[in-house]
Design a protein around this motif. Structure first.
Motif, PDB file in Angstrom:
ATOM      1  N   ASP A  27      33.744  31.528  14.844  1.00  0.00           N
ATOM      2  CA  ASP A  27      35.129  31.730  14.409  1.00  0.00           C
ATOM      3  C   ASP A  27      35.601  30.421  13.780  1.00  0.00           C
ATOM      4  O   ASP A  27      36.047  29.508  14.485  1.00  0.00           O
TER       5      ASP A  27
ATOM      6  N   ARG B 192      34.036  29.224  19.133  1.00  0.00           N
ATOM      7  CA  ARG B 192      35.354  29.101  18.487  1.00  0.00           C
ATOM      8  C   ARG B 192      35.944  27.701  18.645  1.00  0.00           C
ATOM      9  O   ARG B 192      37.122  27.498  18.462  1.00  0.00           O
TER      10      ARG B 192
ATOM     11  N   GLU C 149      41.175  41.986  20.178  1.00  0.00           N
ATOM     12  CA  GLU C 149      41.244  41.371  21.507  1.00  0.00           C
ATOM     13  C   GLU C 149      42.010  42.254  22.474  1.00  0.00           C
ATOM     14  O   GLU C 149      43.018  42.863  22.103  1.00  0.00           O
TER      15      GLU C 149
ATOM     16  N   LYS D 256      48.174  39.885  21.584  1.00  0.00           N
ATOM     17  CA  LYS D 256      47.964  38.463  21.327  1.00  0.00           C
ATOM     18  C   LYS D 256      48.359  37.610  22.531  1.00  0.00           C
ATOM     19  O   LYS D 256      49.534  37.590  22.906  1.00  0.00           O
TER      20      LYS D 256
ATOM     21  N   GLN E 212      37.387  42.355  21.953  1.00  0.00           N
ATOM     22  CA  GLN E 212      37.258  40.902  21.978  1.00  0.00           C
ATOM     23  C   GLN E 212      37.865  40.360  23.272  1.00  0.00           C
ATOM     24  O   GLN E 212      38.975  40.734  23.634  1.00  0.00           O
TER      25      GLN E 212
ATOM     26  N   GLY F 161      39.143  36.973  24.626  1.00  0.00           N
ATOM     27  CA  GLY F 161      39.511  35.685  24.052  1.00  0.00           C
ATOM     28  C   GLY F 161      39.156  34.527  24.962  1.00  0.00           C
ATOM     29  O   GLY F 161      38.843  34.701  26.149  1.00  0.00           O
ATOM     30  N   THR F 162      39.248  33.342  24.379  1.00  0.00           N
ATOM     31  CA  THR F 162      38.829  32.130  25.099  1.00  0.00           C
ATOM     32  C   THR F 162      39.641  31.895  26.372  1.00  0.00           C
ATOM     33  O   THR F 162      39.164  31.279  27.313  1.00  0.00           O
ATOM     34  N   ARG F 163      40.884  32.385  26.398  1.00  0.00           N
ATOM     35  CA  ARG F 163      41.698  32.195  27.603  1.00  0.00           C
ATOM     36  C   ARG F 163      41.267  33.127  28.725  1.00  0.00           C
ATOM     37  O   ARG F 163      41.673  32.960  29.873  1.00  0.00           O
TER      38      ARG F 163
ATOM     39  N   HIS G  73      39.836  29.642  14.095  1.00  0.00           N
ATOM     40  CA  HIS G  73      40.417  29.049  15.301  1.00  0.00           C
ATOM     41  C   HIS G  73      39.787  27.694  15.621  1.00  0.00           C
ATOM     42  O   HIS G  73      40.345  26.924  16.401  1.00  0.00           O
TER      43      HIS G  73
ATOM     44  N   ARG H 164      38.927  42.157  11.475  1.00  0.00           N
ATOM     45  CA  ARG H 164      39.561  41.779  12.732  1.00  0.00           C
ATOM     46  C   ARG H 164      41.035  42.116  12.613  1.00  0.00           C
ATOM     47  O   ARG H 164      41.657  41.952  11.563  1.00  0.00           O
TER      48      ARG H 164
ATOM     49  N   LYS I 161      34.326  35.518  23.629  1.00  0.00           N
ATOM     50  CA  LYS I 161      34.498  34.160  23.111  1.00  0.00           C
ATOM     51  C   LYS I 161      34.167  33.141  24.198  1.00  0.00           C
ATOM     52  O   LYS I 161      34.501  33.342  25.381  1.00  0.00           O
TER      53      LYS I 161
ATOM     54  N   LEU J 215      33.977  35.664  12.364  1.00  0.00           N
ATOM     55  CA  LEU J 215      35.317  36.205  12.620  1.00  0.00           C
ATOM     56  C   LEU J 215      36.276  35.248  11.928  1.00  0.00           C
ATOM     57  O   LEU J 215      36.341  34.075  12.294  1.00  0.00           O
TER      58      LEU J 215
ATOM     59  N   CYS K 165      44.813  37.921  11.994  1.00  0.00           N
ATOM     60  CA  CYS K 165      44.833  37.443  13.381  1.00  0.00           C
ATOM     61  C   CYS K 165      45.715  38.395  14.188  1.00  0.00           C
ATOM     62  O   CYS K 165      45.356  38.813  15.274  1.00  0.00           O
TER      63      CYS K 165
END
Ligand code: PEP
Ligand code: MN
Length: 369
Positions: free
Chosen positions: A288, A255, A173, A139, A199, A201-203, A291, A134, A225, A322, A110
């Motif tokens: 994924d 995810r 990411e 992060k 990547q 990310g979801t945010r 997560h 990955r 994502k 992932l 991660c």
């Protein structure tokens, strides 16, 4: 409407000019050209936007240089799957094929921590025939005091270790468009020993400026994502943002959704949407499980929930996994509680193989009907 031109048509050819002139002289119509330069052929597609109902499809199709015209009625103009749509799905990157018919595993850390852990991970992958991983260098963290990744400082040695162990693609990411330049620079400096899949990310699923920035470049493919608190349609529109800027090499990642209805899992597993995304779009679909589940808990027979949900996604046709692994999960700087161990890697891969074989049997059965 999408006007697909004959393969390998030159930009300075009279046919190409004539098609563009024809479209540009129509009222309330604008065009955007997308050229995909492949190893074997170059595909040119003209995306026609605006009042396209006034256009005569047969007339456009009869223009010299035009191979096919596809009418698109819904949203998701580029990433969508439309009626009689001959456009190929998927892409090849750094020698690895990504499409809606195959499956690639991206097991890895991660968050990048030490060179020793990264090397042990990559060696284990190579020993088990894997060419993707990955590795998180940037992060996004909920708590500002948590470890946010080594950033650009770790990139050169991570890329070198990847090259040493035959890793072709690293999913990594990025949270800011400047990271794109840092990755590009580190790859140049190390002689491009590996490839990178960016990547989102979801945010950041609806960080539209970041989406446009990664869409404007076509060197790196994108793993987008799903947003954890927005509808599926909104997330697919985020993929369309990337595609509308020109980069069509996009993988859509599920995810899990943020709701306590999924407790005790970290997120509510949404892999029932694997076939939905494959139906609505031409994007390969990633799951994924790490997560989504967020822990190493398992069922009474000893199978971790991470394995179970992976199998659920794979048996439904997922194209990429992932998944978090770590040589020493208790020492991991991010998401240790959900990481699988290197000893579990061959077990995980075999479990995936079983689920994939079941999917292929289900597919063959459906084809007989
Ligand atoms: C990750 O993959 O490390 C990650 C942060 O995932 P997500 O954006 O889905 O939370
Ligand atoms: Mn994580």
């Amino acid at each position: 409407m999408i006007v697909i031109l004959q393969a390998d048509i030159a930009e300075d050819s009279p046919e190409y000019r004539q098609v563009l002139d024809y479209l540009r002289h129509k009222p309330n119509i604008s065009t955007r050209v997308h050229r995909e330069i492949g190893a074997i052929r170059t595909v040119t597609e003209i995306y026609v936007i605006g009042d396209t109902m006034t256009l005569d499809q047969a007339e456009v199709e009869s223009l010299p240089g035009v191979e096919r015209v596809v009418r698109i009625s819904e949203d998701f103009r580029v990433v969508g799957r439309h009626l009689n749509d001959p456009r190929a799905s998927g892409f090849e990157y750094h020698g690895v094929r990504f499409d809606q018919d195959n499956l690639n595993v991206f097991a890895g850390l991660c968050a990048v921590d030490t060179p020793a852990h990264v090397e042990r991970m990559m060696k284990a992958l190579r020993d088990h025939g894997q060419v993707c991983t990955r590795m998180g260098a940037y992060k996004p963290r909920t708590n500002p005091y948590s470890f946010q990744g080594h950033g650009k400082a770790c990139l050169p040695w991570v890329f070198e270790l990847a090259g040493k162990h035959g890793i072709q693609v690293i999913a990594m990411e990025i949270t800011h468009d400047s990271h794109l330049d840092e990755i590009r620079e580190a790859l140049e400096k190390t002689g491009k020993p590996t490839g990178v899949m960016l990547q989102i990310g979801t945010r950041n699923t609806q960080n539209f400026e970041l989406l446009k920035a990664v869409g404007r470049q076509s060197e790196f493919p994108i793993l987008l994502k799903r947003g954890f608190g927005i509808t599926l349609e909104e997330s697919i529109n985020a993929a369309e943002y990337v595609a509308s800027e020109g980069n069509h090499k996009i993988i859509f990642g599920l995810r899990g959704m943020k709701t306590n209805m999924g407790d005790p899992h970290r997120n509510f597993v949404d892999f029932a949407h694997v076939p939905v995304v494959r139906r609505l779009t031409r994007m390969p679909v990633c799951i994924d499980p790490s997560h989504s589940v967020g822990s190493r808990d398992g069922s009474p027979e000893g199978i971790p929930d991470v394995f179970h949900v992976t199998a659920q996604g794979v048996i439904a046709g997922a194209n990429m996994i992932l998944v978090d692994f770590h040589p020493a999960p208790t020492q991991a700087l991010v998401d240790g509680p959900q990481a699988l161990t290197l000893e579990e890697l061959p077990w995980f891969l075999e479990d995936v193989r079983i689920a994939r074989a079941a999917y292929e049997q289900r597919r063959a059965l459906a084809a007989k009907r």
